[in-house]
Each structure stands twice: as structure tokens, then as C-alpha cells.
Write an enzyme that holds these catalytic residues in place. Sequence first.
Site, PDB file in Angstrom:
ATOM      1  N   ARG A  15       0.818  -1.221   0.000  1.00 56.94           N
ATOM      2  CA  ARG A  15       0.000   0.000   0.000  1.00 56.94           C
ATOM      3  C   ARG A  15       0.851   1.270   0.000  1.00 56.94           C
ATOM      4  NH1 ARG A  15      -3.419  -2.014   5.055  1.00 56.94           N
ATOM      5  NH2 ARG A  15      -1.522  -3.239   5.271  1.00 56.94           N
ATOM      6  N   GLN A  72      11.555 -14.917   6.501  1.00 50.66           N
ATOM      7  CA  GLN A  72      10.261 -15.339   5.937  1.00 50.66           C
ATOM      8  C   GLN A  72      10.349 -15.088   4.428  1.00 50.66           C
ATOM      9  OE1 GLN A  72       6.893 -12.781   6.612  1.00 50.66           O
ATOM     10  NE2 GLN A  72       5.453 -14.463   6.712  1.00 50.66           N
ATOM     11  N   THR A  78       0.900 -12.324   8.971  1.00 49.51           N
ATOM     12  CA  THR A  78       1.537 -12.050  10.263  1.00 49.51           C
ATOM     13  C   THR A  78       1.661 -13.314  11.123  1.00 49.51           C
ATOM     14  OG1 THR A  78      -0.643 -11.260  10.977  1.00 49.51           O
ATOM     15  CG2 THR A  78       0.981  -9.585  10.423  1.00 49.51           C
ATOM     16  N   LYS A 349      33.847  21.327   0.830  1.00 47.92           N
ATOM     17  CA  LYS A 349      33.741  19.867   0.907  1.00 47.92           C
ATOM     18  C   LYS A 349      35.016  19.285   1.493  1.00 47.92           C
ATOM     19  CE  LYS A 349      35.222  16.639  -1.489  1.00 47.92           C
ATOM     20  NZ  LYS A 349      35.828  15.884  -2.548  1.00 47.92           N
TER      21      LYS A 349
HETATM   22  C1  UD1 Z   1      -2.237  -5.639  11.169  1.00 52.20           C
HETATM   23  C2  UD1 Z   1      -3.244  -6.544  11.937  1.00 52.20           C
HETATM   24  C3  UD1 Z   1      -4.438  -5.687  12.346  1.00 52.20           C
HETATM   25  C4  UD1 Z   1      -3.974  -4.515  13.184  1.00 52.20           C
HETATM   26  C5  UD1 Z   1      -2.926  -3.687  12.456  1.00 52.20           C
HETATM   27  C6  UD1 Z   1      -2.315  -2.679  13.402  1.00 52.20           C
HETATM   28  C7  UD1 Z   1      -3.117  -8.846  11.085  1.00 52.20           C
HETATM   29  C8  UD1 Z   1      -3.741  -9.853  10.208  1.00 52.20           C
HETATM   30  N1  UD1 Z   1      -3.683  -7.629  11.080  1.00 52.20           N
HETATM   31  O1  UD1 Z   1      -2.859  -5.234   9.974  1.00 52.20           O
HETATM   32  O2  UD1 Z   1      -5.371  -6.490  13.102  1.00 52.20           O
HETATM   33  O3  UD1 Z   1      -5.111  -3.715  13.525  1.00 52.20           O
HETATM   34  O4  UD1 Z   1      -1.849  -4.527  11.981  1.00 52.20           O
HETATM   35  O5  UD1 Z   1      -1.467  -1.804  12.729  1.00 52.20           O
HETATM   36  O6  UD1 Z   1      -2.167  -9.141  11.775  1.00 52.20           O
HETATM   37  N2  UD1 Z   1       4.488  -8.741   7.985  1.00 52.20           N
HETATM   38  C9  UD1 Z   1       5.418  -9.740   7.878  1.00 52.20           C
HETATM   39  N3  UD1 Z   1       5.116 -10.830   7.124  1.00 52.20           N
HETATM   40  C10 UD1 Z   1       3.916 -10.995   6.509  1.00 52.20           C
HETATM   41  C11 UD1 Z   1       2.964  -9.955   6.629  1.00 52.20           C
HETATM   42  C12 UD1 Z   1       3.265  -8.850   7.375  1.00 52.20           C
HETATM   43  O7  UD1 Z   1       6.512  -9.651   8.425  1.00 52.20           O
HETATM   44  O8  UD1 Z   1       3.720 -12.017   5.856  1.00 52.20           O
HETATM   45  C13 UD1 Z   1       4.833  -7.540   8.764  1.00 52.20           C
HETATM   46  C14 UD1 Z   1       4.859  -6.290   7.904  1.00 52.20           C
HETATM   47  O9  UD1 Z   1       6.156  -6.035   7.410  1.00 52.20           O
HETATM   48  C15 UD1 Z   1       4.389  -5.212   8.886  1.00 52.20           C
HETATM   49  C16 UD1 Z   1       3.561  -5.978   9.907  1.00 52.20           C
HETATM   50  O10 UD1 Z   1       3.842  -7.324   9.738  1.00 52.20           O
HETATM   51  O11 UD1 Z   1       5.468  -4.595   9.537  1.00 52.20           O
HETATM   52  C17 UD1 Z   1       2.076  -5.713   9.780  1.00 52.20           C
HETATM   53  O12 UD1 Z   1       1.625  -6.010   8.462  1.00 52.20           O
HETATM   54  P1  UD1 Z   1       0.551  -5.089   7.753  1.00 52.20           P
HETATM   55  O13 UD1 Z   1       0.351  -5.625   6.397  1.00 52.20           O
HETATM   56  O14 UD1 Z   1       0.879  -3.664   7.907  1.00 52.20           O
HETATM   57  O15 UD1 Z   1      -0.754  -5.422   8.642  1.00 52.20           O
HETATM   58  P2  UD1 Z   1      -2.062  -4.532   8.768  1.00 52.20           P
HETATM   59  O16 UD1 Z   1      -2.892  -4.705   7.569  1.00 52.20           O
HETATM   60  O17 UD1 Z   1      -1.674  -3.142   9.126  1.00 52.20           O
HETATM   61 MG    MG Z   2       0.140  -2.188   9.176  1.00 53.43          MG
END
Ligand code: UD1
Ligand code: MG
Length: 458
Positions: A15, A72, A78, A349
Site C-alpha cells: 500500500r 520469511q 503475520t 567539501k
Molecule cells: C495488522 C493486523 C491488524 C492490526 C494492524 C495494526 C493482522 C492480520 N492484522 O494489519 O489487526 O489492527 O496490523 O497496525 O495481523 N508482515 C510480515 N510478514 C507478513 C505480513 C506482514 O513480516 O507475511 C509484517 C509487515 O512487514 C508489517 C507488519 O507485519 O510490519 C504488519 O503487516 P501489515 O500488512 O501492515 O498489517 P495490517 O494490515 O496493518
Molecule cells: Mg500495518
Amino acid sequence: MKNYAIVLAAGKGTRMKTELPKCAFPILKKPMIQYIHENILKSMVDETTVVVGYQKEIIMGILGDSVDYAIQSTQKGTGHAVMVTKDIMAKKTGTTIIMLGDMPLIDYKVINKVIKYHRDKDNDLTVLTTKYQQPKGYGRIIRNEYGNIEAIVEHNECTNDLKRINEVNTGIYVVNNELLYKIVDKIKLNERKQEYYLTDIVEIMKPNYRVDAFELWDNEKVMGVNDLYSASVAEKYLRNEINKSHMLNGVSIVTPETVTIGENVIIEGNVTIYPNTYITGESIIKSGSKIGPNSEIHTSVIHNNVRVKHSLIFDSEVKSDTVVGPFAHLRNGAVIGENARIGNFVEVKNSIIGDGTKSAHLAYIGDTETGKNVNFGCGSITVNYDGLNKHRTKIGDDVFIGCNTNLIAPVEVGSRVFIAAGSTVTKNVPEGAFTIARNRQINKEDYAKNFITPKDDK
Ligand code: UD1
Ligand code: MG
């Protein structure tokens, strides 16, 4: 008993629509993940494992070997991100706080507070929640009729009724480490998203374990950054907080909404900062200095009573009572002495400039060591680059360099030298010498008419 942190930072951040992995995206010129790491270091956490995947080298480059890494390779959510920490973490006993790498405003006090709460309540899982007026995008907290947490439902999976709930999942969970890997193994694939949601652990643990939600009032501290707009919201919040704390310490900031100061900048009292000024990196500004307007200072030290106007200073040092600008550019380890002057359109510099030395207009000083009380005339240039290599120029004390002088490096100019304007100096100049290195002027009398026809004769 030990405390562990797992930070999830493997995602691309689709995003964001940027190339950088999201957790490396800068907020006030510092990568998001670094804010989280610095706060973990200040907290009661003993050991940290960071989950990396998409462009992992970038995140690892930022954090170095101060943490353990779990890889990963494909980002399957997550829940899956926590599963990949199993090899490193499963045998450890203690309390684990799971955090997301996209919450740059996190404060170590929040980390400590939720870990202590979890311990005091003897919980098996504590979910940190907060409330937002506009909770769009966050997972919603479902509580039962007794007010206990039952489940977390992601925004996209909420009915219209559930979307009205404004208590959300912050993405911070505290869990007893011995239990964690038994539980995450039970997370089922979310068919619609093809991801394993960590949020499912609430429903999995609920029947058999003590599951609790702890609500944080300070909702800004846990905001998630998912796109460039929310990055700007985080930056604005942080900017206000930082500026406020400097102002309360006696730093005068004129029009603070236009002034950006990085988190690691140190500013002493009795400093004034004028509008549209950025001070970032590991910069230090000492008492009595006035910075701006329209200036940028990054990882530089500005000593006492320095005046910087409309100028750029990167990785450099300016000693006391010196004036920089307007429109000067100091970079790559420029060190400017006391009571010196680097003025209009002057670039310095990788050079050391002695006390009392002045370069007031239109000059380039590069790879140079200059003594005290030297005067660089307008248009002076140290010619440091021959197209292949850079060479150094050395200038003694009390030297007068006339306007439009080229010093072709490598070259050394002794102390108390006077160089006539327009000279191109290619040889070393001994101490005390007068140097003139330009063609002699020839005046051909009555000759100009060969080139210029007076207007009246046309
Ligand atoms: C997530 C939560 C949501 C919460 C929100 C808070 C889940 C399913 N959703 O959503 O409930 O309200 O955060 O900000 O957990 N990441 C990984 N590996 C993956 C996917 C993500 O390491 O496979 C890491 C991303 O780099 C990021 C974090 O996890 O730093 C959160 O991922 P993101 O996609 O931002 O989750 P949200 O949609 O914000
Ligand atoms: Mg997030």
C-alpha cells in the site's frame, strides 16, 4: 524470567507504493524499524528477533547484528511471520512481546507497561488495544457481554455493524513464550487472503487460556503506517512532539509547524530556529546559535553563537561565532573554525578551514586544509579533480587569495602569501611570497574600433 521481542518486518508494504520495504521507510529521515528497535533497547526486553523477508538486506543493514533474524521468504501473513521464528525462539522460556515493524511512534514505556500488565494479571495472552475515531483499516476487537475479548476481526472481514466498533488491535501482543508455538501452529490459512492471520490466536487460545485485552489511551503511539498518507500523519505527530520538547527546554522555534527536527538531534537552550529548517541525523546545536530560515543540517555539530542562514550543512562541523550563508553548502566532513565566514554561494567539501578565515562569495573549497585568517576572494576555486583523481590543497595562515584564483591541486601555499587576483596557481608558493600567475595586460591604443562600431554610425 526473560523478556523477548519479535518484530515483524518482512512485508513489502504494497500500500506504500514505494520500492523500499515498508519498515525501512524514513520518518523524519530515520527508518521506521529503527524507532522500534531503539525503543525496544530502552525497554525491559532482553533479546529481539526481527522477521525479515522482502529486501531483507536493507532492514538487516539498518539493524546490523544487534538482533537475531528469522527469514520469511514468502510473506504469508503475520501468523506465518511468527511461525518462522520457531527455530530461534521455541525453546526459550519467558515472556514474548510481538510487535509490528510499521509502528514508528511506539514508546518504550508502552512496551514496559503491557509486559508488566501481562505479568501482573498472570495472563497467557494480552492483546494491546486502543480506540480511534476513524478505525478504518485496523482489526476490530470483539468483546463479549462481560467485556472480555473474544476475537479480532480484520477490517475487510467486518460486517457494517462490526465496522462501527472503534476499539482496534494495535498489533502488539504479549504471550507466554512456551505456549506461543503450540498456538501459532494451529492458525489456519485465511482462504480469501491466502494468509495466516496472527490475530486468530485470540480465538484459538480463548477456550483454554487466560486471554485479556489491555486498552491504551494514548492511541497515537501505536498507529500503524500502511501508506504514504499515514507516514505523513506519523511524521507530523512526531515533529510536533519533538519541537514541543525542545521549546520546553528553552529552544525558540519560529513557526514550528515548518521546522523539522530529527529524534536524535541535541539542541541546547538559547538556540533560535527560524522557519523552513530541517535538522536531522545525529546533529548537535550549541547554545547561542541561530539557525535558518530555509536551512538543512544533517549529522553535523554547530558550536556556540553560530549564525546559519539559507544554507545546507551535511556531515560537517562549524565552530563558535562563525557565520554560514546565505546560500552556503558544507558537506563531507567540512570543519569550519571559529569566527570564520562562509558566505554567499560558497561550497566547502572535505576541508578544514582555520579560525578567522573568510570566504564570503562564490567559491569552491574542496579537499583543502586552510590555516587561520585566510581571505578567499570572490570566485576562488581549489581545483581538486583532474578527471580521474582528487588532490589536496594546503594553505597556511594569513594568506590573501585574490578574486578568481584557481589553485590547481596538489598544491601548497605557505603562510603570509599574497596571490594576485585572476591567478592560476600550479606550483607551490613559499611562505611570504607575492604570486601573480596570469597573462600580462596589453593595451593597444585606438584599436577597439576594429571590433565595436559606435551605435550612431550604424
Ligand atoms: C495488522 C493486523 C491488524 C492490526 C494492524 C495494526 C493482522 C492480520 N492484522 O494489519 O489487526 O489492527 O496490523 O497496525 O495481523 N508482515 C510480515 N510478514 C507478513 C505480513 C506482514 O513480516 O507475511 C509484517 C509487515 O512487514 C508489517 C507488519 O507485519 O510490519 C504488519 O503487516 P501489515 O500488512 O501492515 O498489517 P495490517 O494490515 O496493518
Ligand atoms: Mg500495518
